[in-house]
Design a protein around this motif. Structure first.
Motif, mmCIF file in Angstrom:
data_model
loop_
_atom_site.group_PDB
_atom_site.id
_atom_site.type_symbol
_atom_site.label_atom_id
_atom_site.label_comp_id
_atom_site.label_asym_id
_atom_site.label_seq_id
_atom_site.Cartn_x
_atom_site.Cartn_y
_atom_site.Cartn_z
ATOM 1 N N ILE A 170 -7.358 2.357 -0.745
ATOM 2 C CA ILE A 170 -8.564 2.630 0.036
ATOM 3 C C ILE A 170 -8.634 1.612 1.161
ATOM 4 C CG2 ILE A 170 -11.077 2.828 0.002
ATOM 5 C CD1 ILE A 170 -10.855 3.541 -2.967
ATOM 6 N N LEU A 171 -8.696 2.099 2.398
ATOM 7 C CA LEU A 171 -8.608 1.226 3.562
ATOM 8 C C LEU A 171 -9.610 1.657 4.618
ATOM 9 C CD1 LEU A 171 -6.862 -1.066 4.907
ATOM 10 C CD2 LEU A 171 -5.538 0.782 5.951
ATOM 11 N N PRO A 172 -10.565 0.793 4.985
ATOM 12 C CA PRO A 172 -11.459 1.138 6.101
ATOM 13 C C PRO A 172 -10.691 1.173 7.412
ATOM 14 C CG PRO A 172 -12.343 -0.672 4.763
ATOM 15 C CD PRO A 172 -10.915 -0.500 4.376
ATOM 16 N N LEU A 173 -10.800 2.260 8.154
ATOM 17 C CA LEU A 173 -10.195 2.342 9.477
ATOM 18 C C LEU A 173 -11.163 1.911 10.561
ATOM 19 C CD1 LEU A 173 -8.250 5.734 9.249
ATOM 20 C CD2 LEU A 173 -7.577 3.455 8.448
ATOM 21 N N SER A 174 -12.444 1.967 10.249
ATOM 22 C CA SER A 174 -13.511 1.515 11.140
ATOM 23 C C SER A 174 -14.769 1.453 10.286
ATOM 24 C CB SER A 174 -13.696 2.492 12.305
ATOM 25 O OG SER A 174 -14.377 3.658 11.885
ATOM 26 N N PRO A 175 -15.878 0.924 10.821
ATOM 27 C CA PRO A 175 -17.122 0.978 10.046
ATOM 28 C C PRO A 175 -17.581 2.402 9.746
ATOM 29 C CG PRO A 175 -17.293 -0.630 11.814
ATOM 30 C CD PRO A 175 -16.019 0.135 12.054
ATOM 31 N N SER A 176 -17.013 3.375 10.462
ATOM 32 C CA SER A 176 -17.468 4.758 10.326
ATOM 33 C C SER A 176 -16.498 5.663 9.589
ATOM 34 C CB SER A 176 -17.716 5.359 11.725
ATOM 35 O OG SER A 176 -18.649 4.587 12.442
ATOM 36 N N LEU A 177 -15.292 5.178 9.248
ATOM 37 C CA LEU A 177 -14.293 6.045 8.627
ATOM 38 C C LEU A 177 -13.415 5.248 7.669
ATOM 39 C CD1 LEU A 177 -13.406 9.091 8.891
ATOM 40 C CD2 LEU A 177 -11.495 8.243 10.266
ATOM 41 N N THR A 178 -13.247 5.793 6.475
ATOM 42 C CA THR A 178 -12.423 5.172 5.443
ATOM 43 C C THR A 178 -11.280 6.105 5.073
ATOM 44 O OG1 THR A 178 -14.279 3.932 4.532
ATOM 45 C CG2 THR A 178 -12.401 4.270 3.080
ATOM 46 N N MET A 179 -10.093 5.539 4.893
ATOM 47 C CA MET A 179 -8.915 6.293 4.478
ATOM 48 C C MET A 179 -8.580 5.994 3.025
ATOM 49 S SD MET A 179 -4.977 5.954 5.875
ATOM 50 C CE MET A 179 -4.607 4.485 4.887
ATOM 51 N N THR A 180 -8.310 7.028 2.253
ATOM 52 C CA THR A 180 -7.760 6.888 0.909
ATOM 53 C C THR A 180 -6.381 7.524 0.923
ATOM 54 O OG1 THR A 180 -9.966 7.030 -0.078
ATOM 55 C CG2 THR A 180 -8.080 7.398 -1.532
ATOM 56 N N LYS A 181 -5.365 6.736 0.631
ATOM 57 C CA LYS A 181 -3.974 7.190 0.640
ATOM 58 C C LYS A 181 -3.444 7.251 -0.772
ATOM 59 C CE LYS A 181 0.633 5.766 2.283
ATOM 60 N NZ LYS A 181 1.397 4.725 3.042
ATOM 61 N N LEU A 182 -2.776 8.362 -1.116
ATOM 62 C CA LEU A 182 -2.134 8.451 -2.414
ATOM 63 C C LEU A 182 -0.839 9.234 -2.294
ATOM 64 C CD1 LEU A 182 -3.941 11.042 -4.720
ATOM 65 C CD2 LEU A 182 -4.588 10.725 -2.334
ATOM 66 N N SER A 183 0.096 8.929 -3.192
ATOM 67 C CA SER A 183 1.381 9.624 -3.237
ATOM 68 C C SER A 183 1.334 10.667 -4.340
ATOM 69 C CB SER A 183 2.512 8.628 -3.498
ATOM 70 O OG SER A 183 3.725 9.303 -3.759
ATOM 71 N N VAL A 184 1.720 11.895 -3.986
ATOM 72 C CA VAL A 184 1.663 13.003 -4.941
ATOM 73 C C VAL A 184 2.980 13.759 -4.946
ATOM 74 C CG1 VAL A 184 -0.839 13.294 -4.754
ATOM 75 C CG2 VAL A 184 0.657 14.564 -3.210
ATOM 76 N N GLY A 185 3.312 14.349 -6.095
ATOM 77 C CA GLY A 185 4.455 15.237 -6.186
ATOM 78 C C GLY A 185 5.790 14.519 -6.277
ATOM 79 N N PRO A 186 6.860 15.272 -6.554
ATOM 80 C CA PRO A 186 8.190 14.689 -6.772
ATOM 81 C C PRO A 186 8.866 14.160 -5.527
ATOM 82 C CG PRO A 186 8.309 17.085 -6.829
ATOM 83 C CD PRO A 186 6.855 16.736 -6.763
ATOM 84 N N MET A 187 8.341 14.479 -4.341
ATOM 85 C CA MET A 187 8.958 14.019 -3.093
ATOM 86 C C MET A 187 8.168 12.879 -2.445
ATOM 87 S SD MET A 187 10.326 17.601 -1.430
ATOM 88 C CE MET A 187 11.276 16.737 -0.164
ATOM 89 N N ASP A 188 7.310 12.225 -3.230
ATOM 90 C CA ASP A 188 6.546 11.074 -2.745
ATOM 91 C C ASP A 188 5.791 11.433 -1.461
ATOM 92 O OD1 ASP A 188 5.553 8.474 -2.473
ATOM 93 O OD2 ASP A 188 7.368 7.711 -1.512
ATOM 94 N N ASN A 189 5.095 12.566 -1.515
ATOM 95 C CA ASN A 189 4.291 12.978 -0.359
ATOM 96 C C ASN A 189 3.009 12.175 -0.292
ATOM 97 O OD1 ASN A 189 5.965 15.567 -0.896
ATOM 98 N ND2 ASN A 189 4.989 15.943 1.088
ATOM 99 N N ASN A 190 2.660 11.754 0.907
ATOM 100 C CA ASN A 190 1.376 11.108 1.116
ATOM 101 C C ASN A 190 0.297 12.151 1.398
ATOM 102 O OD1 ASN A 190 2.383 8.465 0.892
ATOM 103 N ND2 ASN A 190 2.977 8.447 3.037
#
Length: 220
Positions: free
Chosen positions: A15-35
């Protein structure tokens, strides 16, 4: 050694704030390490970049609440969970205009809206620009977000990774993709810009820019 904003396949989201107004949650899914990237605005808007796989995890991280899903390109590993997540959330569906038919028929989804260069998508009151990048597929797109601090964030799908452009099927497609990256990405955004690709770790344009002539010379 882990790179920038690393997440493990099947591991905990970042979980990473990109600005005070927007937050990004990144996760890897599936067998091909898709973001998969969940963007959440301060006023409650939610946009998912690539419902790639693992519907239960995507629904858990989104709390089954989404306004929009953007698919970066037509390759199947980027839309395996699209139909199920869309049905569960009622999200509006978008992708690059030249890839609409391939994704709609492959993923069995309806009401897929095509986007292209100059269009925008919103996450609550936050706006992301659409950049068309022809080469990895005919309709590959990136999404660009510029925060209040002036630092841009690019969600590039498989068009740009640490180390170069994504795979292309031949010299003409490679030239098209690199031309579009130089025009629409490197000429527009500064070295602080963070690249969030479709697989693996993130990078910055500052780390990649010195290698543009090398990529052009090697042809892949």
């Amino acid at each position: 050694m882990s790179g920038l904003n690393h997440v493990d396949p099947g591991g905990e989201p970042l979980i990473l704030p990109l600005s005070p107004s927007l937050t990004m949650t990144k996760l890897s899914v599936g067998p091909m390490d898709n973001n998969a990237y969940l963007l959440t605005s301060a006023d409650g808007g939610r946009l998912l970049v690539d419902a790639a796989a693992d519907t239960p995890r995507l629904l858990a991280v989104t709390a089954s609440s989404l306004d929009t899903i953007v698919t970066t390109h037509r390759h199947a590993d980027h839309w395996q969970a699209l139909s199920d997540v869309a049905e569960a959330t009622g999200a509006a569906l978008h992708c690059g205009r030249p890839d609409v038919h391939a994704i709609a028929t492959g993923a069995w989804v309806e009401n897929l809206t095509g986007l292209w260069d100059g269009d925008t998508v919103t996450v609550g009151d936050q706006v992301l620009d659409v950049i068309g990048l022809v080469g990895h597929t005919p309709g590959s797109i990136a999404l660009a977000y510029e925060g209040a601090d002036g630092v841009a964030h690019l969600f590039t799908g498989d068009s740009l990774f640490p180390g170069g452009p994504g795979k292309t099927s031949g010299p003409a497609d490679f030239t098209s993709l690199l031309d579009d990256l130089e025009r629409g990405v490197f000429a527009r955004f500064d070295d602080r810009t963070v690249v969030h690709p479709g697989h693996g770790d993130d990078t910055t344009l500052g780390a990649e820019r010195p290698h543009l002539p090398e990529w052009r010379a090697r042809g892949w």
